[in-house]
Design a protein around this motif. Structure first.
Motif, PDB file in Angstrom:
ATOM      1  N   ASN A 157     -35.179  -6.985  12.619  1.00 26.14           N
ATOM      2  CA  ASN A 157     -35.725  -7.395  13.905  1.00 26.14           C
ATOM      3  C   ASN A 157     -37.070  -6.754  14.204  1.00 26.14           C
ATOM      4  O   ASN A 157     -37.837  -7.262  15.006  1.00 26.14           O
ATOM      5  N   ALA A 211     -42.534 -11.682  13.364  1.00 23.76           N
ATOM      6  CA  ALA A 211     -41.702 -12.884  13.451  1.00 23.76           C
ATOM      7  C   ALA A 211     -41.944 -13.813  12.268  1.00 23.76           C
ATOM      8  O   ALA A 211     -41.013 -14.458  11.780  1.00 23.76           O
ATOM      9  N   ALA A 212     -43.195 -13.854  11.776  1.00 23.25           N
ATOM     10  CA  ALA A 212     -43.526 -14.759  10.677  1.00 23.25           C
ATOM     11  C   ALA A 212     -42.699 -14.427   9.433  1.00 23.25           C
ATOM     12  O   ALA A 212     -42.280 -15.305   8.687  1.00 23.25           O
ATOM     13  N   GLN A 265     -39.729 -12.910   9.428  1.00 21.88           N
ATOM     14  CA  GLN A 265     -38.280 -12.915   9.624  1.00 21.88           C
ATOM     15  C   GLN A 265     -37.582 -14.141   9.048  1.00 21.88           C
ATOM     16  O   GLN A 265     -36.508 -14.037   8.488  1.00 21.88           O
ATOM     17  N   GLY A 266     -38.241 -15.306   9.184  1.00 21.49           N
ATOM     18  CA  GLY A 266     -37.638 -16.530   8.673  1.00 21.49           C
ATOM     19  C   GLY A 266     -37.364 -16.442   7.186  1.00 21.49           C
ATOM     20  O   GLY A 266     -36.270 -16.767   6.711  1.00 21.49           O
ATOM     21  N   VAL A 267     -38.355 -15.946   6.431  1.00 16.62           N
ATOM     22  CA  VAL A 267     -38.208 -15.808   4.983  1.00 16.62           C
ATOM     23  C   VAL A 267     -37.169 -14.739   4.668  1.00 16.62           C
ATOM     24  O   VAL A 267     -36.267 -14.936   3.858  1.00 16.62           O
ATOM     25  N   LYS A 295     -34.750 -13.724   6.250  1.00 21.02           N
ATOM     26  CA  LYS A 295     -33.357 -14.039   6.547  1.00 21.02           C
ATOM     27  C   LYS A 295     -32.690 -14.882   5.480  1.00 21.02           C
ATOM     28  O   LYS A 295     -31.489 -15.108   5.512  1.00 21.02           O
ATOM     29  N   LEU A 296     -33.483 -15.390   4.497  1.00 23.11           N
ATOM     30  CA  LEU A 296     -32.874 -16.152   3.403  1.00 23.11           C
ATOM     31  C   LEU A 296     -32.608 -15.277   2.183  1.00 23.11           C
ATOM     32  O   LEU A 296     -31.945 -15.694   1.236  1.00 23.11           O
ATOM     33  N   SER A 350     -31.008  -9.077   2.377  1.00 24.99           N
ATOM     34  CA  SER A 350     -30.830  -8.923   3.820  1.00 24.99           C
ATOM     35  C   SER A 350     -29.376  -9.115   4.202  1.00 24.99           C
ATOM     36  O   SER A 350     -28.835  -8.394   5.031  1.00 24.99           O
TER      37      SER A 350
END
Lengths: 329, 374
Positions: B314, B318-319, B321-323, B325-326, B330
């Protein structure tokens, strides 16, 4: 090991083909490593693939073992097609690859037991190691073995499934003379047990001593196939006179031709071969040829060095057929 | 064929057990990380805030201020009274001191004026100059906050201010979690990743180069048996290594395991499978064992920092985080953390389990295409 009865059975089977290679081709990009190799190996014989490095010996063996897919041609082992029945082929063959290293951290008996577990049926480990003279080493780790011991272990692994055909790819390369002798004894013992052995080597003495028949290979092709004695006899001479004519290569064309003519006129000489500035005269009458050669060379003011005479060998057969030596790169 | 599976598994376990150096260093690295980060960051108060107070006033009011600043022994602020402002500022510039507080002349009079019962609201507040090194942003922010709070306290006392509203910090989980509790699951995840990525890629490509795989290919051994044995042996190794790390964490740093150990083991297994499969892909792609190491490094090194091993996801831009999270790492670190810290169950962690499972399946499918015996 194969029982005595089986050995007799196998011996009586000799004369029957066990390997049939027909028109094998392997290409790597633009380079054709094996170009239409064709031969038949008989049951119970020691079959040698002899040739310089890069002749295509290993690739040919690996296509028959099913390790490489041929780009053309067919290989059959004990009646099984390597393309359709590879698993069956693998059951009846044992393979020692050129310069395979093994798991250094495993003990000898552990590694043999592991390879034994890969096959549906296998030989008991201890007698096999005893036969390969490795019994006292069975609790040693592979990395502590000498070169000869490692090679004997590789052969033990090739025998663990009691195969009909054993492939040995340059088994003595890099070994000291003593270890080579030991390995030769083992190979002859295997032949006595009725195993068919396909052996590749670039040592002509080894091929001569061990092999029933030799397939002489060069640049991906079979250039001759016969027993060692008959191959040598094909030179039609039993002796060779060899010498170096330094400066020959820089002579004018006419003088070079004249020199070859002169050598061909030496008494009893059947053939004259040359590679670079080394000449070989083949003869059946060494004494007469040698005396005449020395006389003619003296009269023509021909300078020569490193003169030697010897019995004609497989090496001479190869030189005669290719104009190159077996040991050249 | 089952026999071959057992023999191959045994062989691989023997190789692990006899490769002492490999065992030692694959455990040493995560252990060192845990001990270093755990004892320096995890146990609180590591940051020193050395402060010099220069008193140009010398009144009872300034003395009382100095006393109350020095008295705060619980805070990381260590104040010493000094008189030479130039000397103090030099020490600050050199980095020997982190803060210099200057009490100006006339401070006492101003305070007296403000605290007098008859003081008008227009009476101006006493001003302290606080010097700091702005290149050391973390300490500057922390120190300014601490000093601000202390001065605020002094100021409230002087004006006899009574707070109307206060706050009391209460974690909703009512768990007393420390940084080490965050750290240990992350380090276990990191170890699983690097052992399997580097281990599988390095070993398989070296076996291929040395012809060990070709030799096995010439027997009736089938590839799935070989791979199954590899998986079994590595699962056992990773399980034991993870257990050692968790036990050390729990015995030395008192990390908590609030959830089920079985669930923890399940995620160790899932993580091992996913990263082994990726390791097999790398082994297939690497032409030589020498290139397998760097390829594994290029993949695992960014993952180590992006995958929430050391910092919470967190807190990243933000940019990213999307990557992030895959990434499998993680999910492995999140799942291990959730089980250990919060005691989460399968009902909450099924997305992580599903994603790791998905990675495993996809990666093994890709690996089956890239795998080569020679």
């Amino acid at each position: 090991m194969t029982s005595a009865a089986e050995a007799i059975q196998n011996a009586s089977d000799s004369g029957q083909p066990i390997i049939e290679a027909d028109g094998l081709v392997k290409r790597y990009g633009a380079h054709t490593a094996v170009n239409g190799v064709r031969f038949t190996v008989m049951r119970g014989e020691v079959f040698g693939l002899l040739g310089p490095n890069g002749a295509g010996k290993t690739t040919t063996m690996e296509m028959i073992e099913g390790l490489r897919r041929p780009d053309g041609g067919v290989a059959n082992v004990a009646g099984f097609d390597t393309r359709k029945n590879l698993q069956k082929v693998k059951e009846v063959i044992g393979v020692q690859l050129q310069s395979t290293s093994m798991f250094d951290l495993l003990k000898v008996k552990e590694i043999v037991r592991m390879y034994a577990s890969f096959y549906p049926k296998s030989l008991p480990v201890e007698p096999l190691l005893e036969e390969m003279m490795l019994k006292e080493k069975m609790n040693d780790r592979v990395k502590h073995l000498s070169g000869g011991q490692k090679q004997r272990l590789a052969i033990a692994l090739a025998l663990v499934n009691d195969p009909q055909v054993v492939f040995l790819d340059e088994p003595t390369t890099g070994l000291d003379p003593q270890a080579r002798r030991t390995l030769w004894d083992i190979i002859l013992k295997l032949k006595k047990q009725g195993k068919t052995i396909v052996l590749s080597t670039h040592y002509m003495d080894e091929a001569h001593i061990l092999c029933d028949r030799i397939c002489l290979m060069d640049q991906g092709k079979v250039i001759a196939l016969d027993s060692p004695e008959r191959l040598v006899r094909s030179l039609q001479s039993d002796s060779a006179i060899e010498f170096r004519a330094s400066g020959y290569e820089s002579l004018p064309e006419a003088e070079r031709a004249g020199m070859v003519q002169l050598l061909q006129s030496v008494a009893e000489v059947k053939q004259v071969d040359m590679r670079k500035d080394v000449f070989i005269l083949y003869t059946d009458n060494l004494q007469a040829s040698l005396i005449d050669f020395i006389g003619k060379a003296g009269a023509a003011d021909l300078s020569y060095a490193e003169l030697q005479t010897r019995t004609a060998t497989l090496e001479d057969v190869f030189i005669h057929m290719t104009g190159r030596s077996l040991r050249e790169e | 064929m089952n026999f071959a599976y057992v023999q191959l598994t045994l062989a691989q376990l023997r190789i692990f057990a006899r490769n002492r150096q490999m065992l030692f260093f694959t455990l040493l690295f995560p252990l060192l990380l845990m001990i270093m980060l755990g004892s320096f960051v995890g146990q609180g108060g590591g940051v020193s805030l050395d402060t010099v107070i220069v008193d140009h006033d010398g009144t009872p009011q300034s003395q009382s201020l100095i006393a109350s600043l020095e008295f705060q022994s619980v805070s990381p602020l260590k104040a010493i009274a000094g008189s030479n402002e130039t000397q103090a500022l030099d020490a600050l510039k050199k980095g020997d001191k982190q803060f210099v507080i200057v009490i100006p002349k006339g401070y006492g009079e101003q305070i007296a004026a403000v605290s007098a019962p008859s003081a008008s609201s227009s009476a101006s507040a006493g001003k302290l100059a606080v010097y700091f090194d702005e290149t050391d942003a973390t300490r500057a922010n922390l120190g300014l906050a601490v000093i601000g709070q202390l001065v605020d306290g002094v100021s409230k006392k002087i004006t006899q201010y009574k707070p109307a509203v206060t706050i009391e910090g209460k974690g909703v989980r009512s768990l007393n979690l420390k940084y080490i509790d965050f750290l240990v699951p992350g380090i276990v995840a990191m170890m699983i990743m690097s052992n399997n990525l580097n281990g599988v890629a390095g070993q398989i490509s070296s076996w291929r180069e040395r012809g060990v795989l070709r030799r096995m290919q010439s027997t009736t051994l089938r590839a799935p048996t070989f791979i199954a044995a590899q998986i079994t042996a590595r699962l056992l190794l990773n399980g034991v290594q993870a257990l050692v790390l968790l036990l050390i964490g729990s015995l030395i740093f008192h990390t908590q395991v609030n959830g089920s150990w079985w669930l923890l083991i399940l995620f160790v297994v899932l993580g091992t499978l996913a990263f082994m499969a990726i390791g097999f892909i790398i082994a297939g792609l690497a032409k030589t064992p020498d290139s397998a190491g760097p390829i594994a490094g290029v993949i695992s090194f960014p993952l180590m920092f992006l995958g929430g091993v050391f910092f919470p996801i967190n807190s990243m831009p933000a940019a990213f985080q999307g990557v992030v999270k895959l990434l499998p790492i993680s999910h492995l670190s999140t799942a291990l953390r959730q089980v250990m810290n919060v005691g989460a169950g399968m009902s909450e962690l099924w997305p992580q389990a599903a994603l790791l499972g998905g990675w495993t399946i996809v990666a093994f499918i890709v690996a089956s295409f890239t795998f080569r015996w020679d």
